[in-house]
Design a protein around this motif. Sequence first.
Motif, PDB file in Angstrom:
ATOM      1  N   ASP A  12       9.659  -5.122  -1.451  1.00  0.00           N
ATOM      2  CA  ASP A  12       8.947  -3.783  -1.173  1.00  0.00           C
ATOM      3  C   ASP A  12       9.868  -3.051  -2.264  1.00  0.00           C
ATOM      4  OD1 ASP A  12       7.323  -1.469  -0.251  1.00  0.00           O
ATOM      5  OD2 ASP A  12       8.911  -1.311   1.882  1.00  0.00           O
TER       6      ASP A  12
ATOM      7  N   LYS B 160       5.123  -1.501   1.531  1.00  0.00           N
ATOM      8  CA  LYS B 160       4.194  -2.228   2.111  1.00  0.00           C
ATOM      9  C   LYS B 160       3.729  -1.691   3.630  1.00  0.00           C
ATOM     10  CE  LYS B 160       6.355  -6.985   1.589  1.00  0.00           C
ATOM     11  NZ  LYS B 160       6.750  -7.864   3.065  1.00  0.00           N
TER      12      LYS B 160
ATOM     13  N   LYS C 132      -6.078  -6.858   4.246  1.00  0.00           N
ATOM     14  CA  LYS C 132      -4.599  -5.827   4.266  1.00  0.00           C
ATOM     15  C   LYS C 132      -4.996  -5.352   2.541  1.00  0.00           C
ATOM     16  CE  LYS C 132      -3.704  -5.034   9.300  1.00  0.00           C
ATOM     17  NZ  LYS C 132      -2.469  -4.990   9.998  1.00  0.00           N
ATOM     18  N   LEU C 133      -4.756  -4.320   2.053  1.00  0.00           N
ATOM     19  CA  LEU C 133      -4.159  -4.389   1.044  1.00  0.00           C
ATOM     20  C   LEU C 133      -2.737  -5.140   0.586  1.00  0.00           C
ATOM     21  CD1 LEU C 133      -4.962  -3.680  -2.120  1.00  0.00           C
ATOM     22  CD2 LEU C 133      -3.729  -1.710  -1.954  1.00  0.00           C
ATOM     23  N   ASN C 134      -2.253  -4.970   1.675  1.00  0.00           N
ATOM     24  CA  ASN C 134      -0.866  -5.726   1.323  1.00  0.00           C
ATOM     25  C   ASN C 134      -0.386  -6.989   1.824  1.00  0.00           C
ATOM     26  OD1 ASN C 134      -1.059  -5.500   4.295  1.00  0.00           O
ATOM     27  ND2 ASN C 134       1.086  -5.843   4.876  1.00  0.00           N
TER      28      ASN C 134
ATOM     29  N   PHE D 248       0.428  -1.898  -8.228  1.00  0.00           N
ATOM     30  CA  PHE D 248      -0.771  -2.073  -7.963  1.00  0.00           C
ATOM     31  C   PHE D 248      -1.373  -1.621  -9.402  1.00  0.00           C
ATOM     32  CE2 PHE D 248       0.112  -2.430  -3.464  1.00  0.00           C
ATOM     33  CZ  PHE D 248      -0.820  -3.599  -3.325  1.00  0.00           C
TER      34      PHE D 248
ATOM     35  N   PHE E 254      -7.036   6.307  -4.356  1.00  0.00           N
ATOM     36  CA  PHE E 254      -7.453   4.739  -3.790  1.00  0.00           C
ATOM     37  C   PHE E 254      -8.191   4.867  -3.098  1.00  0.00           C
ATOM     38  CE2 PHE E 254      -3.113   3.963  -5.024  1.00  0.00           C
ATOM     39  CZ  PHE E 254      -3.094   2.662  -4.757  1.00  0.00           C
TER      40      PHE E 254
ATOM     41  N   GLU F  67       2.843   1.717   3.661  1.00  0.00           N
ATOM     42  CA  GLU F  67       1.674   2.269   3.667  1.00  0.00           C
ATOM     43  C   GLU F  67       0.676   1.237   2.632  1.00  0.00           C
ATOM     44  OE1 GLU F  67       4.119   6.019   1.026  1.00  0.00           O
ATOM     45  OE2 GLU F  67       3.458   4.501  -0.068  1.00  0.00           O
ATOM     46  N   ALA F  68       0.817   0.091   1.813  1.00  0.00           N
ATOM     47  CA  ALA F  68      -0.022  -0.537   1.467  1.00  0.00           C
ATOM     48  C   ALA F  68      -1.183  -1.407   2.689  1.00  0.00           C
ATOM     49  CB  ALA F  68       0.523  -2.036   0.657  1.00  0.00           C
ATOM     50  N   GLU F  69      -0.274  -1.408   3.874  1.00  0.00           N
ATOM     51  CA  GLU F  69      -0.899  -2.354   5.317  1.00  0.00           C
ATOM     52  C   GLU F  69      -1.778  -1.685   5.714  1.00  0.00           C
ATOM     53  OE1 GLU F  69       2.150  -3.389   7.890  1.00  0.00           O
ATOM     54  OE2 GLU F  69       2.282  -1.171   8.744  1.00  0.00           O
TER      55      GLU F  69
ATOM     56  N   LEU G  60       3.484   1.271  -4.039  1.00  0.00           N
ATOM     57  CA  LEU G  60       3.125   1.928  -2.625  1.00  0.00           C
ATOM     58  C   LEU G  60       4.664   1.033  -2.095  1.00  0.00           C
ATOM     59  CD1 LEU G  60      -0.572   1.564  -2.130  1.00  0.00           C
ATOM     60  CD2 LEU G  60       0.983   3.870  -2.835  1.00  0.00           C
TER      61      LEU G  60
ATOM     62  N   LEU H  45      -3.613  -5.965  -7.280  1.00  0.00           N
ATOM     63  CA  LEU H  45      -2.475  -6.676  -7.084  1.00  0.00           C
ATOM     64  C   LEU H  45      -0.882  -6.767  -8.579  1.00  0.00           C
ATOM     65  CD1 LEU H  45      -0.204  -7.507  -4.185  1.00  0.00           C
ATOM     66  CD2 LEU H  45       1.361  -8.008  -6.274  1.00  0.00           C
TER      67      LEU H  45
END
Length: 77
Positions: A53, A68, A5-7, A57, A37, A70-72, A66, A45
């Motif tokens: 938070d 967290k 995941k992005l986060n 990015f 995106f 949203e990033a996940e 973003l 990152l």
Amino acid sequence: MASKKLNELKPGEEGTIVSYGDKGSAELKRHLLGMGFVKGSKIKLAKVAPLGDPIEFQVKGYSVCLRKNEAENIVIE
């Protein structure tokens, strides 16, 4: 690189967007697509706020923050 995941990125790490998770709303996905995106985009990152938070990015030549949660919802490799 394995999917994550992005986060889960650490500052300075980068990846390529491969998909969106199923947690986010369609409206959120449209909003993220409008900001660049999109699948195949390189993303890095840049930094994390002191309390964790939001997260900043770099994508498509500009910086965007973003939350967290949203990033996940974004999967990268």
